[in-house]
Design an enzyme around this catalytic site. Sequence first.
Site, PDB file in Angstrom:
ATOM      1  N   LYS A 153      55.958  53.568  27.331  1.00 41.18           N
ATOM      2  CA  LYS A 153      56.143  52.146  26.816  1.00 41.18           C
ATOM      3  C   LYS A 153      56.120  51.853  25.547  1.00 41.18           C
ATOM      4  O   LYS A 153      55.587  50.850  24.909  1.00 41.18           O
ATOM      5  CB  LYS A 153      55.818  50.894  27.781  1.00 41.18           C
ATOM      6  N   TYR A 189      43.102  51.371  33.886  1.00 44.86           N
ATOM      7  CA  TYR A 189      42.201  51.642  34.939  1.00 44.86           C
ATOM      8  C   TYR A 189      40.638  51.581  34.544  1.00 44.86           C
ATOM      9  O   TYR A 189      39.922  51.054  35.209  1.00 44.86           O
ATOM     10  CB  TYR A 189      42.287  52.815  35.755  1.00 44.86           C
ATOM     11  N   ASP A 210      54.899  56.126  43.920  1.00 43.13           N
ATOM     12  CA  ASP A 210      54.902  55.450  45.011  1.00 43.13           C
ATOM     13  C   ASP A 210      56.668  55.170  45.370  1.00 43.13           C
ATOM     14  O   ASP A 210      57.016  55.445  46.430  1.00 43.13           O
ATOM     15  CB  ASP A 210      54.369  53.969  45.033  1.00 43.13           C
ATOM     16  N   ASP A 244      50.872  55.677  38.882  1.00 45.78           N
ATOM     17  CA  ASP A 244      50.758  55.260  40.159  1.00 45.78           C
ATOM     18  C   ASP A 244      51.875  54.495  40.575  1.00 45.78           C
ATOM     19  O   ASP A 244      52.410  54.654  41.744  1.00 45.78           O
ATOM     20  CB  ASP A 244      49.474  54.048  39.867  1.00 45.78           C
ATOM     21  N   ASP A 304      60.508  51.417  32.162  1.00 44.89           N
ATOM     22  CA  ASP A 304      61.378  50.604  33.347  1.00 44.89           C
ATOM     23  C   ASP A 304      62.678  51.244  33.650  1.00 44.89           C
ATOM     24  O   ASP A 304      62.994  51.215  34.689  1.00 44.89           O
ATOM     25  CB  ASP A 304      61.572  49.090  32.517  1.00 44.89           C
TER      26      ASP A 304
HETATM   27  C1  IPM Z   1      46.632  56.058  44.197  1.00 53.65           C
HETATM   28  C2  IPM Z   1      46.075  54.645  44.743  1.00 53.65           C
HETATM   29  C3  IPM Z   1      44.800  54.336  44.096  1.00 53.65           C
HETATM   30  C4  IPM Z   1      45.205  54.311  42.385  1.00 53.65           C
HETATM   31  C5  IPM Z   1      44.123  53.075  44.561  1.00 53.65           C
HETATM   32  C6  IPM Z   1      43.583  52.998  46.001  1.00 53.65           C
HETATM   33  C7  IPM Z   1      42.828  52.728  43.681  1.00 53.65           C
HETATM   34  O1  IPM Z   1      47.018  53.706  44.618  1.00 53.65           O
HETATM   35  O2  IPM Z   1      45.705  57.027  44.475  1.00 53.65           O
HETATM   36  O3  IPM Z   1      47.516  56.093  43.878  1.00 53.65           O
HETATM   37  O4  IPM Z   1      45.827  52.960  42.017  1.00 53.65           O
HETATM   38  O5  IPM Z   1      45.069  55.115  41.654  1.00 53.65           O
HETATM   39 MG    MG Z   2      48.862  54.349  44.290  1.00 53.66          MG
END
Ligand code: IPM
Ligand code: MG
Length: 357
Positions: free
Chosen positions: A190, A143, A250, A246, A222
């Site tokens: 990884k 990042y 999700d 990240d 993975d």
């Molecule tokens: C999160 C989001 C952010 C990230 C984006 C919006 C830059 O997906 O906070 O998880 O990737 O960190």
């Molecule tokens: Mg995110």
Amino acid sequence: MAKKHILIVPGDGIGQEVTLVGKKVLDKIAAKFNHEFTYDEALIGHVAIVATGNPLPDESLEKMRNSDAVLFGAVGHPKYDNDPSAKVRPEQGLLKMRKELGLYANLRPIKLFDELLGASSIKPEILKGADILFFRELTGDIYFGEKGRKNNGDTAYDVAEYSRYEVERIGRKAFEAARTRRKKLCSVDKANVLETSRLWREVIQKLALEFPDVEVEYQFVDSTAMMLIKDPRRFDVVVTANLFGDILTDEASQIAGSMGMLASASIGDGTGVYEPIHGSAHDITGKGIANPLASILSAALLLDISFGMKEESELVISAVDKVLKAGYRTIDIADATTPKENILGTEAMGEQVLKFL
Ligand code: IPM
Ligand code: MG
């Protein structure tokens, strides 16, 4: 009775709608417990670009530094997503905020409210009892490394970089948290491919010597992605790098039924920032149907972590639990058995939580 100054940073899309509800919950807690909470607002993301040309104006950053905690919404706008050439982007505001405030640890608790067993696409018998605390590193990795183009723009690169101290400080936080829970830590990397991951593993292995009471396992990212869905209950605390965290969180949001349920705390050197893990969701913005529970649960994390108000925080969580037990749902967590009249919009859902508070 405590005096605290809270900065509300709604950002873009449904961020505006859900932080409004989160703030009402904080207000209610202040009234109930005789605390004095004062508020201010600041711009970030697309709305900040529109107003000032800058996704994180200095004024916003200054206000963040001078507050006791930040309740954050979301950033993003579809306009930029399909325009890879855009130089100024809403997400830059978020990343700059994380870096400038030194928010290196992002805590994402994944816990399924029993009432939502049916809302996930994963089988209830796999999910029941799952309770994971993610520690996502937030200020390093691919990042924040050097990025750019070469060969006349035909080649692009993003450099992933970690220093020992960066892994150590998040690792330590994760070990300490594991100690207060089921004493299990899974470090995800990884290391079979990446040098940053080999450094990561080396540092965690060394730290492990200081925490002999915590059982540590090392997994590749993975296979972790697979195990999260196959057997989420095997995890207690998970610590991982920025990009892996990240993606995995999700995925893990499905264990909690919906992205609309997940709160997060970003902590580090200074002011803590509390935000839903969901994004700006422009597809539903302005419709009044966004789930405010992630913002409400973020407010609960804020009370607990930044203000040390454990009782207040638990009261908020139990109010959310009661609302779900009473059968109320926003559309994202409703299922075929939810009566139509129990499906509430953002504001009405917030009102129910306030009622139970
Ligand atoms: C999160 C989001 C952010 C990230 C984006 C919006 C830059 O997906 O906070 O998880 O990737 O960190
Ligand atoms: Mg995110």
